[in-house]
Design a protein around this motif. Structure first.
Motif, PDB file in Angstrom:
ATOM      1  N   PHE A  61     -62.413  60.539  -1.389  1.00  0.00           N
ATOM      2  CA  PHE A  61     -63.036  59.914  -0.225  1.00  0.00           C
ATOM      3  C   PHE A  61     -61.941  59.753   0.819  1.00  0.00           C
ATOM      4  O   PHE A  61     -60.832  59.308   0.486  1.00  0.00           O
ATOM      5  CB  PHE A  61     -63.633  58.536  -0.552  1.00  0.00           C
ATOM      6  CG  PHE A  61     -64.033  57.805   0.707  1.00  0.00           C
ATOM      7  CD1 PHE A  61     -65.203  58.135   1.364  1.00  0.00           C
ATOM      8  CD2 PHE A  61     -63.198  56.845   1.269  1.00  0.00           C
ATOM      9  CE1 PHE A  61     -65.559  57.503   2.551  1.00  0.00           C
ATOM     10  CE2 PHE A  61     -63.543  56.203   2.458  1.00  0.00           C
ATOM     11  CZ  PHE A  61     -64.732  56.533   3.094  1.00  0.00           C
ATOM     12  N   THR A 119     -56.317  61.117   2.777  1.00  0.00           N
ATOM     13  CA  THR A 119     -56.621  61.410   1.370  1.00  0.00           C
ATOM     14  C   THR A 119     -57.087  62.861   1.229  1.00  0.00           C
ATOM     15  O   THR A 119     -56.794  63.524   0.230  1.00  0.00           O
ATOM     16  CB  THR A 119     -57.685  60.426   0.847  1.00  0.00           C
ATOM     17  OG1 THR A 119     -57.320  59.108   1.270  1.00  0.00           O
ATOM     18  CG2 THR A 119     -57.778  60.460  -0.653  1.00  0.00           C
ATOM     19  N   LYS A 128     -56.520  53.042   0.085  1.00  0.00           N
ATOM     20  CA  LYS A 128     -56.500  51.616  -0.268  1.00  0.00           C
ATOM     21  C   LYS A 128     -57.069  50.848   0.910  1.00  0.00           C
ATOM     22  O   LYS A 128     -56.629  51.024   2.050  1.00  0.00           O
ATOM     23  CB  LYS A 128     -55.063  51.170  -0.537  1.00  0.00           C
ATOM     24  CG  LYS A 128     -54.951  49.721  -0.933  1.00  0.00           C
ATOM     25  CD  LYS A 128     -53.485  49.312  -1.039  1.00  0.00           C
ATOM     26  CE  LYS A 128     -52.949  49.606  -2.410  1.00  0.00           C
ATOM     27  NZ  LYS A 128     -51.568  49.098  -2.588  1.00  0.00           N
ATOM     28  N   TYR A 187     -48.809  56.812   3.302  1.00  0.00           N
ATOM     29  CA  TYR A 187     -49.123  57.891   4.239  1.00  0.00           C
ATOM     30  C   TYR A 187     -49.360  57.259   5.603  1.00  0.00           C
ATOM     31  O   TYR A 187     -49.635  56.076   5.714  1.00  0.00           O
ATOM     32  CB  TYR A 187     -50.383  58.633   3.756  1.00  0.00           C
ATOM     33  CG  TYR A 187     -50.397  60.098   4.089  1.00  0.00           C
ATOM     34  CD1 TYR A 187     -49.864  61.026   3.217  1.00  0.00           C
ATOM     35  CD2 TYR A 187     -50.941  60.544   5.288  1.00  0.00           C
ATOM     36  CE1 TYR A 187     -49.882  62.385   3.519  1.00  0.00           C
ATOM     37  CE2 TYR A 187     -50.957  61.900   5.594  1.00  0.00           C
ATOM     38  CZ  TYR A 187     -50.428  62.811   4.705  1.00  0.00           C
ATOM     39  OH  TYR A 187     -50.445  64.142   5.010  1.00  0.00           O
ATOM     40  N   PHE A 214     -55.212  48.068  12.221  1.00  0.00           N
ATOM     41  CA  PHE A 214     -54.339  47.441  11.225  1.00  0.00           C
ATOM     42  C   PHE A 214     -52.911  47.432  11.731  1.00  0.00           C
ATOM     43  O   PHE A 214     -52.017  48.052  11.191  1.00  0.00           O
ATOM     44  CB  PHE A 214     -54.473  48.131   9.867  1.00  0.00           C
ATOM     45  CG  PHE A 214     -55.744  47.711   9.210  1.00  0.00           C
ATOM     46  CD1 PHE A 214     -55.804  46.524   8.504  1.00  0.00           C
ATOM     47  CD2 PHE A 214     -56.901  48.440   9.383  1.00  0.00           C
ATOM     48  CE1 PHE A 214     -57.000  46.085   7.970  1.00  0.00           C
ATOM     49  CE2 PHE A 214     -58.092  48.013   8.845  1.00  0.00           C
ATOM     50  CZ  PHE A 214     -58.146  46.840   8.134  1.00  0.00           C
TER      51      PHE A 214
HETATM   52  C1  LIG Z   1     -60.463  49.028   6.324  1.00  0.00           C
HETATM   53  C2  LIG Z   1     -59.062  49.426   5.969  1.00  0.00           C
HETATM   54  C3  LIG Z   1     -58.288  48.625   5.144  1.00  0.00           C
HETATM   55  C4  LIG Z   1     -56.991  48.999   4.803  1.00  0.00           C
HETATM   56  N1  LIG Z   1     -56.263  48.197   3.978  1.00  0.00           N
HETATM   57  C5  LIG Z   1     -55.021  48.594   3.604  1.00  0.00           C
HETATM   58  C6  LIG Z   1     -54.270  47.788   2.699  1.00  0.00           C
HETATM   59  O1  LIG Z   1     -54.700  46.737   2.248  1.00  0.00           O
HETATM   60  N2  LIG Z   1     -53.026  48.231   2.341  1.00  0.00           N
HETATM   61  C7  LIG Z   1     -52.501  49.397   2.819  1.00  0.00           C
HETATM   62  O2  LIG Z   1     -51.374  49.746   2.456  1.00  0.00           O
HETATM   63  N3  LIG Z   1     -53.198  50.179   3.678  1.00  0.00           N
HETATM   64  C8  LIG Z   1     -54.445  49.804   4.072  1.00  0.00           C
HETATM   65  N4  LIG Z   1     -55.175  50.585   4.935  1.00  0.00           N
HETATM   66  C9  LIG Z   1     -54.619  51.857   5.416  1.00  0.00           C
HETATM   67  C10 LIG Z   1     -55.200  53.030   4.622  1.00  0.00           C
HETATM   68  O3  LIG Z   1     -55.152  52.800   3.239  1.00  0.00           O
HETATM   69  C11 LIG Z   1     -54.391  54.310   4.887  1.00  0.00           C
HETATM   70  O4  LIG Z   1     -54.326  54.565   6.258  1.00  0.00           O
HETATM   71  C12 LIG Z   1     -55.020  55.477   4.145  1.00  0.00           C
HETATM   72  O5  LIG Z   1     -54.065  56.515   4.011  1.00  0.00           O
HETATM   73  C13 LIG Z   1     -56.250  55.996   4.850  1.00  0.00           C
HETATM   74  O6  LIG Z   1     -56.720  57.119   4.134  1.00  0.00           O
HETATM   75  P1  LIG Z   1     -57.797  58.102   4.757  1.00  0.00           P
HETATM   76  O7  LIG Z   1     -57.170  58.715   5.987  1.00  0.00           O
HETATM   77  O8  LIG Z   1     -58.026  59.128   3.709  1.00  0.00           O
HETATM   78  O9  LIG Z   1     -58.989  57.280   5.058  1.00  0.00           O
HETATM   79  C14 LIG Z   1     -56.461  50.216   5.307  1.00  0.00           C
HETATM   80  C15 LIG Z   1     -57.242  51.020   6.142  1.00  0.00           C
HETATM   81  C16 LIG Z   1     -58.525  50.622   6.473  1.00  0.00           C
HETATM   82  C17 LIG Z   1     -59.347  51.498   7.365  1.00  0.00           C
END
Ligand SMILES: Cc1cc2nc3c(=O)[nH]c(=O)nc-3n(C[C@H](O)[C@H](O)[C@H](O)COP(=O)(O)O)c2cc1C
Length: 217
Positions: free
Chosen positions: A8, A14, A57, A119, A126
């Motif tokens: 996902f 990811t 995450k 990453y 955030f």
């Molecule tokens: C709603 C939300 C909550 C997140 N919470 C965390 C977190 O608690 N800790 C963290 O290290 N990154 C957090 N992130 C960052 C994402 O984990 C990170 O950018 C991830 O690589 C996104 O993957 P994707 O591009 O495949 O969606 C969060 C991102 C989002 C959108």
């Protein structure tokens, strides 16, 4: 030997990692299928020998959507399926994979490898993590490439390498994830992508997820 990769990805990180795994596996002569969990792919129709699952995450916990998808879509298999799980994240903390491991066990899948992969943070919302500069992104990718092969070597040898967090963190993170996953979309209704937003809600009404109900704030 067949490998199934299920991921996902909200903003692409990811997915990019799934593609790295795909290329590394092809070089090792595995047959590989890669599917986004959002494709509503039914894993039961592909006779895989190994499974790789990836998710971001959210709120210090594997995104609940992915756990829910796996719970509903993985079928219990006759033979034990070795599984590798990875989690992309903006920070550097360890991830709690224990809920995923329990879920996999129920389906006769065995978690061999679980790994957090820091990453680029794509979402400025955030801001506590800071946005990622091109240099940091390049470094993320370099480190990632150097991690894939050692991870796969140990995984195919059946050598367990799993991240663990303390039990009280596991409970806390799960609780936080459940609460925030429920309430952040409501709070998110008040965010806009630019200062030109006049709150006309056309974008919300045309959202492909079709989850917006007129009248809700
Ligand atoms: C709603 C939300 C909550 C997140 N919470 C965390 C977190 O608690 N800790 C963290 O290290 N990154 C957090 N992130 C960052 C994402 O984990 C990170 O950018 C991830 O690589 C996104 O993957 P994707 O591009 O495949 O969606 C969060 C991102 C989002 C959108």
């Amino acid at each position: 030997m067949n490998v199934l990769i299920l991921y996902f990805s909200g903003t692409g990180n990811t997915k990019a990692v799934a593609e790295e795994f795909y290329h590394a596996l092809i070089l090792r002569d595995y047959s590989v299928e890669v599917h986004s969990m959002e494709d509503k792919f039914n894993p039961a129709i592909y006779p895989y020998d190994f499974l790789i699952v990836g998710f971001p995450k959210y709120y210090e916990y594997p995104v609940l959507y992915a756990l829910d998808y796996l719970d509903h879509n993985l079928k219990k298999r006759g033979q034990v399926i070795p599984t590798l799980a990875y989690c992309t994240q903006a920070g550097h903390s360890l991830t709690d994979f224990s809920g995923l491991e329990r879920l996999l066990r129920k389906k006769n899948h065995r978690l061999i490898t679980s790994k957090s992969l820091p990453y680029a943070n794509n979402l400025l919302i955030f801001s506590m993590f800071g946005s990622t500069t091109p240099e940091v992104l390049k470094e993320n990718k370099r480190i990632l490439k150097s991690q894939i092969d050692p991870l796969l070597d140990d995984f195919f040898l059946g050598k367990e390498c799993k991240e663990r967090v303390a039990w009280f963190r596991s409970i806390l993170y799960h609780f936080t994830a459940v609460v925030f996953t429920k309430f952040m979309p409501i709070a998110g209704m008040k965010y806009s992508s630019s200062e030109e937003c006049i709150g006309c809600k056309i974008c919300a009404c045309n959202c492909p997820k079709k989850e917006y109900k007129d009248g809700s704030e």
